[in-house]
Design an enzyme around this catalytic site. Structure first.
Site: not given
Ligand SMILES: [Zn+2]
Length: 206
Positions: A93-96, A135, A163, A165
């Site tokens: 995931c590009e956030h975490h 996603q 996920h 995260c």
């Molecule tokens: Zn994430």
């Protein structure tokens, strides 16, 4: 033709920096220091190098063009729905930068005999997952690419994923699955076509 919104924003392989292992190693060393570890400790002294090698592999989608995997084969007028289901997917995931993983199901209805090898659909999904992703965009990117390359009557991409995260941090919901989809053409317009594909995809799960 219904699909005019392309996900081209910065997601083509052109004009992107080359993979730089030294930068990744430096960054990982800084993270280790930042979390209070000792980067010189014998157990982790090789970690920056290993992580850099790993990122090169799991981010291969940044540096390889998925269009090159899709060779459109002219078939005799096959215009029945094609479904490849349970394609394994691994992404971050590009956030975490934590993994999310699961399966993709791809359905399309060929037009004028334009089809692709079934294994190519799986390779495209695998490659497009190999980069910092979300996603929802992964489903959209796969659907848009197939729409562009095959110009089919319809495309449907459904992704089910867990996920890390969500499981490891924050609200901690082990086993929770997110389901996203992207529909184009006939799957968007015709509820029966969509229902047929969904029952074929989900049927085996009872
Ligand atoms: Zn994430």
């Amino acid at each position: 033709m219904a699909n005019t919104q392309k996900s081209s924003e910065n997601h083509t392989t052109a004009n992107r920096n080359a993979f730089d292992a030294t930068k990744v190693e430096t960054g990982v060393r800084l993270i280790l220091e930042g979390i209070g570890e000792d980067p010189a400790r014998p157990g982790i002294e090789g970690t920056p190098r290993r992580v850099a090698q790993m990122y090169e592999e799991i981010c291969a989608g940044l540096h390889n063009e998925p269009r090159e995997l899709l060779h459109v084969i002219p078939a005799e007028t096959h215009d029945e729905m094609v479904i490849v289901k349970d394609i394994p997917l691994y992404s971050i995931c590009e956030h975490h930068l934590l993994p999310f993983f699961g399966v993709a199901h791809i359905a399309y209805i060929p037009k004028d005999g334009r089809i692709v090898g079934l294994s190519k659909l799986a390779r495209v999904a695998d490659l497009m997952a190999r980069k910092p992703q979300i996603q929802e965009r992964l489903a959209t990117e796969i659907a848009d690419l197939l729409d562009e390359m095959l110009r089919p009557t319809g495309v449907m991409v459904v992704i089910e994923a867990e996920h890390m995260c969500i499981e490891m941090r924050g609200i901690k919901k082990p086993g929770a699955k997110a389901v996203t989809s992207a529909l184009r053409g006939g799957f968007l317009k015709d509820q029966r076509t969509r229902a047929e594909a969904m029952s074929l995809i989900l049927g085996h799960k009872g």
